[in-house]
Write a protein that holds these residues in place. Structure first.
Motif, PDB file in Angstrom:
ATOM      1  N   THR A 106       0.846  -1.193   0.000  1.00 52.59           N
ATOM      2  CA  THR A 106       0.000   0.000   0.000  1.00 52.59           C
ATOM      3  C   THR A 106       0.883   1.246   0.000  1.00 52.59           C
ATOM      4  OG1 THR A 106      -1.697  -1.168   1.256  1.00 52.59           O
ATOM      5  CG2 THR A 106      -1.818   1.246   1.205  1.00 52.59           C
ATOM      6  N   LEU A 107       0.750   2.040  -1.027  1.00 58.76           N
ATOM      7  CA  LEU A 107       1.578   3.237  -1.180  1.00 58.76           C
ATOM      8  C   LEU A 107       0.690   4.466  -1.120  1.00 58.76           C
ATOM      9  CD1 LEU A 107       4.561   3.975  -1.672  1.00 58.76           C
ATOM     10  CD2 LEU A 107       4.026   4.136  -4.109  1.00 58.76           C
ATOM     11  N   ARG A 108       0.842   5.227  -0.053  1.00 60.46           N
ATOM     12  CA  ARG A 108       0.051   6.430   0.125  1.00 60.46           C
ATOM     13  C   ARG A 108       0.734   7.626  -0.521  1.00 60.46           C
ATOM     14  NH1 ARG A 108      -0.187   7.399   6.196  1.00 60.46           N
ATOM     15  NH2 ARG A 108       2.048   7.024   5.850  1.00 60.46           N
ATOM     16  N   PHE A 109      -0.024   8.709  -0.664  1.00 56.80           N
ATOM     17  CA  PHE A 109       0.538   9.945  -1.195  1.00 56.80           C
ATOM     18  C   PHE A 109       1.653  10.471  -0.292  1.00 56.80           C
ATOM     19  CE2 PHE A 109       0.542  14.609  -0.957  1.00 56.80           C
ATOM     20  CZ  PHE A 109       0.993  14.906  -2.243  1.00 56.80           C
ATOM     21  N   LEU A 110       1.454  10.366   1.032  1.00 53.26           N
ATOM     22  CA  LEU A 110       2.465  10.829   1.979  1.00 53.26           C
ATOM     23  C   LEU A 110       3.745  10.014   1.869  1.00 53.26           C
ATOM     24  CD1 LEU A 110       0.364  11.599   5.179  1.00 53.26           C
ATOM     25  CD2 LEU A 110       1.374  13.214   3.551  1.00 53.26           C
ATOM     26  N   ASP A 111       3.625   8.728   1.517  1.00 54.93           N
ATOM     27  CA  ASP A 111       4.816   7.903   1.324  1.00 54.93           C
ATOM     28  C   ASP A 111       5.627   8.393   0.126  1.00 54.93           C
ATOM     29  OD1 ASP A 111       4.105   6.273   3.461  1.00 54.93           O
ATOM     30  OD2 ASP A 111       2.868   4.986   2.192  1.00 54.93           O
ATOM     31  N   VAL A 112       4.930   8.733  -0.949  1.00 58.98           N
ATOM     32  CA  VAL A 112       5.602   9.267  -2.140  1.00 58.98           C
ATOM     33  C   VAL A 112       6.258  10.598  -1.817  1.00 58.98           C
ATOM     34  CG1 VAL A 112       5.265  10.084  -4.506  1.00 58.98           C
ATOM     35  CG2 VAL A 112       4.004   8.090  -3.688  1.00 58.98           C
ATOM     36  N   LEU A 113       5.531  11.448  -1.086  1.00 59.22           N
ATOM     37  CA  LEU A 113       6.078  12.745  -0.691  1.00 59.22           C
ATOM     38  C   LEU A 113       7.309  12.563   0.191  1.00 59.22           C
ATOM     39  CD1 LEU A 113       5.809  15.823  -0.689  1.00 59.22           C
ATOM     40  CD2 LEU A 113       4.311  15.614   1.298  1.00 59.22           C
ATOM     41  N   ILE A 157       9.424  10.032   0.193  1.00 66.88           N
ATOM     42  CA  ILE A 157      10.540   9.577  -0.647  1.00 66.88           C
ATOM     43  C   ILE A 157      11.135  10.739  -1.448  1.00 66.88           C
ATOM     44  CG2 ILE A 157      11.164   8.113  -2.606  1.00 66.88           C
ATOM     45  CD1 ILE A 157       9.031   6.136  -1.617  1.00 66.88           C
ATOM     46  N   LEU A 158      10.268  11.579  -1.993  1.00 70.45           N
ATOM     47  CA  LEU A 158      10.740  12.721  -2.785  1.00 70.45           C
ATOM     48  C   LEU A 158      11.512  13.715  -1.928  1.00 70.45           C
ATOM     49  CD1 LEU A 158       7.634  13.397  -5.086  1.00 70.45           C
ATOM     50  CD2 LEU A 158       9.818  12.322  -5.710  1.00 70.45           C
ATOM     51  N   LEU A 159      11.044  13.956  -0.703  1.00 69.06           N
ATOM     52  CA  LEU A 159      11.749  14.889   0.190  1.00 69.06           C
ATOM     53  C   LEU A 159      13.121  14.355   0.574  1.00 69.06           C
ATOM     54  CD1 LEU A 159       8.851  16.096   2.537  1.00 69.06           C
ATOM     55  CD2 LEU A 159      10.066  17.423   0.798  1.00 69.06           C
ATOM     56  N   VAL A 160      13.204  13.068   0.885  1.00 69.86           N
ATOM     57  CA  VAL A 160      14.496  12.463   1.227  1.00 69.86           C
ATOM     58  C   VAL A 160      15.441  12.527   0.036  1.00 69.86           C
ATOM     59  CG1 VAL A 160      15.641  10.303   1.827  1.00 69.86           C
ATOM     60  CG2 VAL A 160      13.547  10.959   3.007  1.00 69.86           C
ATOM     61  N   ALA A 161      14.922  12.229  -1.168  1.00 68.24           N
ATOM     62  CA  ALA A 161      15.754  12.299  -2.373  1.00 68.24           C
ATOM     63  C   ALA A 161      16.249  13.717  -2.617  1.00 68.24           C
ATOM     64  CB  ALA A 161      14.955  11.806  -3.578  1.00 68.24           C
TER      65      ALA A 161
END
Length: 265
Positions: A6-13, A15-19
């Motif tokens: 299960t991949l939530r929007f907050l999970d994507v956010l 990952i993007l912030l860490v990257a």
């Protein structure tokens, strides 16, 4: 048991912030000694994981103590890079305008230099470039550079192209070091600037260029260098050096200083 993650929007956010943070970290340490240190620490961490996987208790315990103080070690080792990263955030005009912090600290302060004074600075650099007179000018912005002013000879004179050219004339006692311009005044001359540790700079560049990069890494100042060997004009801001620019480009860069500060107000 579910076979899908299960991949939530907050999970994507997340990952993007860490990257994004890792990429900014890479930009800060790229070309510096800190990059080699970071690689060394990363290899030590991988070796520790291997030791744990092999159940080597004695060596694992010893290295575990070292890894345990890793955060403190990182703060000490990467102190200049952490300082530069925080400066990058704190001196951003958009961030200051959004948080309304800038007005609390700059209320009632004069801008670093007016348009007329910046024209005099540009004219002085043009004349010194023609005569191959070496010079390093540091224009204070939000930070008043008081610690660096104390290292030189205080002048507190109005900005004048003739005065700047006289200061940097090679037979005068004030020509070595940097001139700091603050609040429409030539605050001090013969000031000592910190040198950058960047390894990717042209090895033919002298101490003036390295000092220009160094002071803009540690503060939000704007630095101008006139090469004594070639007469070329270079500028540095936020630790980035732009070499061999024209007088028109210099004037445009100086005008942007006023625009940026007006946006931050």
């Amino acid at each position: 048991m579910s076979l899908f993650i299960t991949l939530r929007f907050l999970d994507v956010l997340d990952i993007l912030l860490v990257a994004f943070l890792l990429y900014q970290l890479y930009l800060l340490i790229k070309g510096t000694v800190a990059f080699n240190i970071f690689i060394g620490l990363f290899l030590v961490y991988l070796f520790w994981l291997l030791v744990r996987a092999l159940n080597m208790e004695l060596l694992g315990s010893f290295m575990g103590q070292f890894i345990g103080v890793g955060i403190l070690a990182l703060i000490v080792v990467f102190q200049p890079e952490i300082r530069r990263f925080l400066l990058l955030i704190g001196s951003n005009p958009q961030v200051n305008r959004f948080l309304s912090i800038e007005q609390l600290f700059t209320s009632g302060k004069a801008k670093s230099a007016s348009g007329q004074h910046l024209k005099m600075i540009s004219r002085a650099c043009e004349n010194m470039a023609k005569t191959k007179t070496g010079a390093l000018l540091v224009i204070a912005q939000n930070s008043e550079l008081k610690d660096y002013i104390r290292t030189g000879e205080k002048i507190n004179a109005r900005i004048s192209d003739a005065l700047l050219e006289t200061i940097f004339f090679k037979n005068t006692p004030l020509h070595d070091g940097a001139v700091i311009i603050n609040r429409n005044k030539i605050a001090a001359a013969r000031c000592i600037m910190p040198l950058t540790n960047k390894e990717d700079l042209n090895p033919l560049l002298g101490l003036r260029h390295r000092a220009a990069v160094g002071i803009t890494e540690n503060t939000d100042a704007f630095a101008i260098v006139v090469s004594e060997e070639t007469g070329h004009i270079s500028i540095s801001q936020m630790g980035k050096l732009t070499q061999n620019i024209s007088v028109i480009d210099l004037s445009n860069a100086l005008e942007n200083i006023i625009i940026d500060m007006d946006d931050a107000d």
